[in-house]
Write a protein that holds these residues in place. Structure first.
Motif, PDB file in Angstrom:
ATOM      1  N   HIS A   9       3.705  -3.085  -0.126  1.00 38.71           N
ATOM      2  CA  HIS A   9       3.664  -3.970   1.036  1.00 38.71           C
ATOM      3  C   HIS A   9       4.640  -5.108   0.745  1.00 38.71           C
ATOM      4  CE1 HIS A   9      -0.675  -2.545   2.224  1.00 38.71           C
ATOM      5  NE2 HIS A   9       0.258  -1.623   2.432  1.00 38.71           N
ATOM      6  N   MET A  10       5.798  -5.039   1.370  1.00 35.30           N
ATOM      7  CA  MET A  10       6.891  -5.917   0.974  1.00 35.30           C
ATOM      8  C   MET A  10       6.726  -7.376   1.370  1.00 35.30           C
ATOM      9  SD  MET A  10      10.540  -4.021   1.035  1.00 35.30           S
ATOM     10  CE  MET A  10      10.534  -3.517   2.735  1.00 35.30           C
ATOM     11  N   LYS A  11       5.949  -7.660   2.400  1.00 35.18           N
ATOM     12  CA  LYS A  11       5.831  -9.043   2.857  1.00 35.18           C
ATOM     13  C   LYS A  11       5.442  -9.971   1.720  1.00 35.18           C
ATOM     14  CE  LYS A  11       3.683 -12.027   6.326  1.00 35.18           C
ATOM     15  NZ  LYS A  11       2.714 -12.108   7.459  1.00 35.18           N
ATOM     16  N   GLU A  12       4.482  -9.541   0.904  1.00 37.14           N
ATOM     17  CA  GLU A  12       4.046 -10.341  -0.236  1.00 37.14           C
ATOM     18  C   GLU A  12       4.387  -9.672  -1.565  1.00 37.14           C
ATOM     19  OE1 GLU A  12       2.943 -13.287   0.146  1.00 37.14           O
ATOM     20  OE2 GLU A  12       2.692 -13.228   2.339  1.00 37.14           O
ATOM     21  N   GLY A  13       5.001  -8.495  -1.508  1.00 35.16           N
ATOM     22  CA  GLY A  13       5.304  -7.767  -2.736  1.00 35.16           C
ATOM     23  C   GLY A  13       4.046  -7.335  -3.448  1.00 35.16           C
ATOM     24  N   THR A  14       3.169  -6.625  -2.731  1.00 33.57           N
ATOM     25  CA  THR A  14       1.853  -6.300  -3.256  1.00 33.57           C
ATOM     26  C   THR A  14       1.515  -4.814  -3.153  1.00 33.57           C
ATOM     27  OG1 THR A  14       0.902  -6.853  -1.094  1.00 33.57           O
ATOM     28  CG2 THR A  14       0.882  -8.579  -2.781  1.00 33.57           C
ATOM     29  N   VAL A  15       0.509  -4.427  -3.949  1.00 37.64           N
ATOM     30  CA  VAL A  15      -0.076  -3.090  -3.886  1.00 37.64           C
ATOM     31  C   VAL A  15      -1.287  -3.091  -2.971  1.00 37.64           C
ATOM     32  CG1 VAL A  15      -1.346  -1.359  -5.224  1.00 37.64           C
ATOM     33  CG2 VAL A  15       0.724  -2.366  -6.160  1.00 37.64           C
ATOM     34  N   ASP A  16      -2.027  -4.210  -2.941  1.00 36.98           N
ATOM     35  CA  ASP A  16      -3.266  -4.334  -2.162  1.00 36.98           C
ATOM     36  C   ASP A  16      -4.214  -3.178  -2.482  1.00 36.98           C
ATOM     37  OD1 ASP A  16      -2.655  -6.720  -0.672  1.00 36.98           O
ATOM     38  OD2 ASP A  16      -1.202  -5.541   0.456  1.00 36.98           O
ATOM     39  N   PRO A  17      -4.620  -3.058  -3.746  1.00 39.83           N
ATOM     40  CA  PRO A  17      -5.401  -1.894  -4.171  1.00 39.83           C
ATOM     41  C   PRO A  17      -6.758  -1.751  -3.507  1.00 39.83           C
ATOM     42  CG  PRO A  17      -5.416  -3.581  -5.863  1.00 39.83           C
ATOM     43  CD  PRO A  17      -4.401  -4.005  -4.844  1.00 39.83           C
ATOM     44  N   THR A  18      -7.377  -2.865  -3.125  1.00 45.43           N
ATOM     45  CA  THR A  18      -8.719  -2.785  -2.532  1.00 45.43           C
ATOM     46  C   THR A  18      -8.692  -2.756  -1.010  1.00 45.43           C
ATOM     47  OG1 THR A  18      -8.982  -5.200  -2.598  1.00 45.43           O
ATOM     48  CG2 THR A  18      -9.732  -3.962  -4.522  1.00 45.43           C
ATOM     49  N   MET A  19      -7.503  -2.814  -0.427  1.00 45.90           N
ATOM     50  CA  MET A  19      -7.382  -2.753   1.028  1.00 45.90           C
ATOM     51  C   MET A  19      -7.622  -1.322   1.508  1.00 45.90           C
ATOM     52  SD  MET A  19      -4.068  -3.719   3.419  1.00 45.90           S
ATOM     53  CE  MET A  19      -4.146  -5.461   3.010  1.00 45.90           C
ATOM     54  N   ALA A  20      -8.225  -1.173   2.675  1.00 42.29           N
ATOM     55  CA  ALA A  20      -8.441   0.149   3.246  1.00 42.29           C
ATOM     56  C   ALA A  20      -7.103   0.817   3.542  1.00 42.29           C
ATOM     57  CB  ALA A  20      -9.271   0.044   4.521  1.00 42.29           C
ATOM     58  N   ALA A  21      -6.967   2.051   3.141  1.00 38.19           N
ATOM     59  CA  ALA A  21      -5.750   2.807   3.434  1.00 38.19           C
ATOM     60  C   ALA A  21      -5.735   3.169   4.912  1.00 38.19           C
ATOM     61  CB  ALA A  21      -5.688   4.071   2.584  1.00 38.19           C
ATOM     62  N   THR A  22      -4.579   3.032   5.545  1.00 31.48           N
ATOM     63  CA  THR A  22      -4.460   3.314   6.970  1.00 31.48           C
ATOM     64  C   THR A  22      -4.175   4.791   7.215  1.00 31.48           C
ATOM     65  OG1 THR A  22      -2.068   2.936   7.026  1.00 31.48           O
ATOM     66  CG2 THR A  22      -3.498   1.004   7.291  1.00 31.48           C
ATOM     67  N   ARG A  23      -4.272   5.184   8.485  1.00 23.68           N
ATOM     68  CA  ARG A  23      -3.962   6.566   8.847  1.00 23.68           C
ATOM     69  C   ARG A  23      -2.513   6.900   8.510  1.00 23.68           C
ATOM     70  NH1 ARG A  23      -6.655   9.591  12.458  1.00 23.68           N
ATOM     71  NH2 ARG A  23      -4.874   9.918  13.862  1.00 23.68           N
ATOM     72  N   ALA A  24      -1.609   5.951   8.700  1.00 23.21           N
ATOM     73  CA  ALA A  24      -0.207   6.185   8.367  1.00 23.21           C
ATOM     74  C   ALA A  24      -0.023   6.332   6.862  1.00 23.21           C
ATOM     75  CB  ALA A  24       0.656   5.042   8.895  1.00 23.21           C
ATOM     76  N   GLU A  25      -0.693   5.491   6.095  1.00 22.52           N
ATOM     77  CA  GLU A  25      -0.560   5.558   4.638  1.00 22.52           C
ATOM     78  C   GLU A  25      -1.147   6.859   4.090  1.00 22.52           C
ATOM     79  OE1 GLU A  25      -0.553   0.768   3.608  1.00 22.52           O
ATOM     80  OE2 GLU A  25      -2.457   1.859   3.717  1.00 22.52           O
ATOM     81  N   CYS A  26      -2.250   7.283   4.655  1.00 25.69           N
ATOM     82  CA  CYS A  26      -2.840   8.556   4.218  1.00 25.69           C
ATOM     83  C   CYS A  26      -1.949   9.735   4.592  1.00 25.69           C
ATOM     84  CB  CYS A  26      -4.238   8.720   4.823  1.00 25.69           C
ATOM     85  SG  CYS A  26      -5.483   7.630   4.095  1.00 25.69           S
ATOM     86  N   ALA A  27      -1.342   9.650   5.780  1.00 24.47           N
ATOM     87  CA  ALA A  27      -0.421  10.706   6.191  1.00 24.47           C
ATOM     88  C   ALA A  27       0.772  10.764   5.253  1.00 24.47           C
ATOM     89  CB  ALA A  27       0.035  10.471   7.630  1.00 24.47           C
ATOM     90  N   TYR A  28       1.298   9.593   4.899  1.00 29.90           N
ATOM     91  CA  TYR A  28       2.440   9.524   3.982  1.00 29.90           C
ATOM     92  C   TYR A  28       2.063  10.131   2.623  1.00 29.90           C
ATOM     93  CZ  TYR A  28       6.170   7.525   1.116  1.00 29.90           C
ATOM     94  OH  TYR A  28       7.215   7.356   0.250  1.00 29.90           O
ATOM     95  N   ALA A  29       0.871   9.761   2.104  1.00 34.27           N
ATOM     96  CA  ALA A  29       0.439  10.260   0.799  1.00 34.27           C
ATOM     97  C   ALA A  29       0.276  11.775   0.815  1.00 34.27           C
ATOM     98  CB  ALA A  29      -0.872   9.590   0.395  1.00 34.27           C
ATOM     99  N   ILE A  30      -0.353  12.309   1.867  1.00 30.23           N
ATOM    100  CA  ILE A  30      -0.566  13.749   1.949  1.00 30.23           C
ATOM    101  C   ILE A  30       0.767  14.487   2.077  1.00 30.23           C
ATOM    102  CG2 ILE A  30      -1.539  15.599   3.371  1.00 30.23           C
ATOM    103  CD1 ILE A  30      -3.842  13.703   4.018  1.00 30.23           C
ATOM    104  N   TYR A  31       1.687  13.918   2.841  1.00 31.89           N
ATOM    105  CA  TYR A  31       3.012  14.534   2.961  1.00 31.89           C
ATOM    106  C   TYR A  31       3.678  14.638   1.593  1.00 31.89           C
ATOM    107  CZ  TYR A  31       7.912  15.192   4.165  1.00 31.89           C
ATOM    108  OH  TYR A  31       9.190  15.681   4.233  1.00 31.89           O
ATOM    109  N   LYS A  32       3.598  13.564   0.797  1.00 27.47           N
ATOM    110  CA  LYS A  32       4.224  13.575  -0.524  1.00 27.47           C
ATOM    111  C   LYS A  32       3.537  14.553  -1.472  1.00 27.47           C
ATOM    112  CE  LYS A  32       7.624  10.657  -0.152  1.00 27.47           C
ATOM    113  NZ  LYS A  32       9.029  11.080  -0.417  1.00 27.47           N
ATOM    114  N   ILE A  33       2.275  14.840  -1.204  1.00 27.25           N
ATOM    115  CA  ILE A  33       1.552  15.824  -2.015  1.00 27.25           C
ATOM    116  C   ILE A  33       2.019  17.243  -1.678  1.00 27.25           C
ATOM    117  CG2 ILE A  33      -0.708  16.891  -2.383  1.00 27.25           C
ATOM    118  CD1 ILE A  33      -1.900  14.045  -2.114  1.00 27.25           C
TER     119      ILE A  33
END
Length: 349
Positions: free
Chosen positions: A185-209
């Motif tokens: 997450h570039m705005k703050e340069g963070t991972v945000d590990p405890t933030m809920a993963a979004t539908r877009a982020e999950c789609a991105y992760a599954i695509y990379k898998i």
């Protein structure tokens, strides 16, 4: 001549590592996933394969959170796992009559899901980004490697301390160039590990898998100037910096939007935590003191461990300030350094 710095974990200039989560956009297809949306290609691919779907109103809701049971279903479909419905449930909060039972049990059988220590799965809870990393790494067959990882997570993020110890290895692997299932997450340069993963982020992760990054290939970069030297200390040309960025490393890095994040250091000095302070010096002028906490395990390109005190002092005093190298166009800002101290091998002041 000192060798080029590289990290213990291989670093590749892969633009997708810096994918951004922009604000709302509108275009063809899903009306809330525009043509320039950061995960559009990955979403479109998974929709075409029937792994995910949109909503009746023509939206995808890419910023909505994903529950743990929803992600279990997504990954089962992506990996072509059939529902599995044993007579005895694995988790006490996922009974046989729950809609996700067959998918969760199939993921358990495949070794993707382990649940919590109290025997629950918490199916309706949002899957966090660090949980997404753990599950995704297991799907890739790298769970043992992640669990064997020791030390600070290797991520270029200002909030790396928020990553739970049980997820440190998985998050490190999730950002590795040959895996890439998480983005920053570039705005703050963070991972945000405890933030809920979004539908877009999950789609991105599954695509990379299912479509993992490919090694090799060639990138051609055109620039209008040819550098007059390849070593950073010998030229001030921006053409050299464009090239050096591919093989040099530093204490901190800059995301494309200007946000700073730690690299070889574990922190970006700042006023808030006292690692960046100013004070009146003996000459009456304002002086500055910065403190860097340095990453362990960093090596030169030939595999020799970095000795921070020895190597940094060599660069500052024996190269820039020695006067022995005539090609150095400027000694700024090194000539403004009064002293460099190392209270311990991994702290530089």
């Amino acid at each position: 001549m000192k060798k080029v710095l590289v990290l213990l974990v291989a670093i590749t200039m892969v633009i997708t590592l810096f994918a951004v989560r922009p604000l709302g956009v509108n275009a063809a297809g899903f009306k809330d996933v525009g043509s320039d949306y950061w995960a559009k290609d990955q979403i479109d691919y998974l929709v075409s394969k029937g792994v995910i779907a949109g909503f009746p109103d023509g939206t995808f809701k890419p910023e909505d959170p994903v529950t743990r049971e929803q992600f279990a279903k997504m990954i089962c479909i992506a990996k072509k796992l059939s529902e599995y419905k044993p007579t005895t449930p694995t988790f006490k909060d996922v009974p046989q009559d729950r809609w996700s039972y067959g998918f969760i049990e199939a993921a358990v059988k495949a070794g993707y899901i382990k649940g919590y220590a109290d025997g629950t799965f918490k199916p309706a809870n949002s899957i966090t980004r660090q949980e997404l990393a753990v599950l995704g790494v297991r799907v890739l067959g790298k769970g043992a490697e992640a669990e064997a990882f020791k030390g600070e997570p290797i991520v270029w993020a200002n909030d790396w301390k928020k990553i739970a110890s049980w997820a440190a290895g998985a998050v490190t692997l999730a950002y590795r160039p040959d895996i890439q299932i998480l983005t920053y997450h570039m705005k703050e340069g963070t991972v945000d590990p405890t933030m809920a993963a979004t539908r877009a982020e999950c789609a991105y992760a599954i695509y990379k898998i299912v479509v993992p990054p490919q090694a090799g290939g060639q990138v051609v970069i055109a620039q209008t100037q040819e550098p007059d030297a390849l070593m950073s200390f010998a030229t001030s040309m921006m053409a050299q910096r464009n090239i050096a960025m591919q093989y040099e490393d530093g204490l901190i890095m800059e995301f494309p939007n200007g946000t700073l994040a730690p690299r070889m250091a574990l922190n970006v000095p700042n006023f808030k935590d006292g690692t960046w302070t100013t004070f009146k010096g003996p000459d009456g002028k304002t002086w500055m003191k910065t403190t860097y906490y340095l990453r362990k395990g960093v090596k030169w390109s030939d595999g020799v461990p970095v000795n921070y005190e020895q190597d940094i002092k060599f660069a500052v005093y024996d190269i820039y300030l020695s006067g022995k190298i005539e090609q150095i166009p400027s000694t700024d800002p090194y000539d403004k350094i009064d002293k460099i101290e190392f209270p311990n091998p991994y702290t530089m002041v």
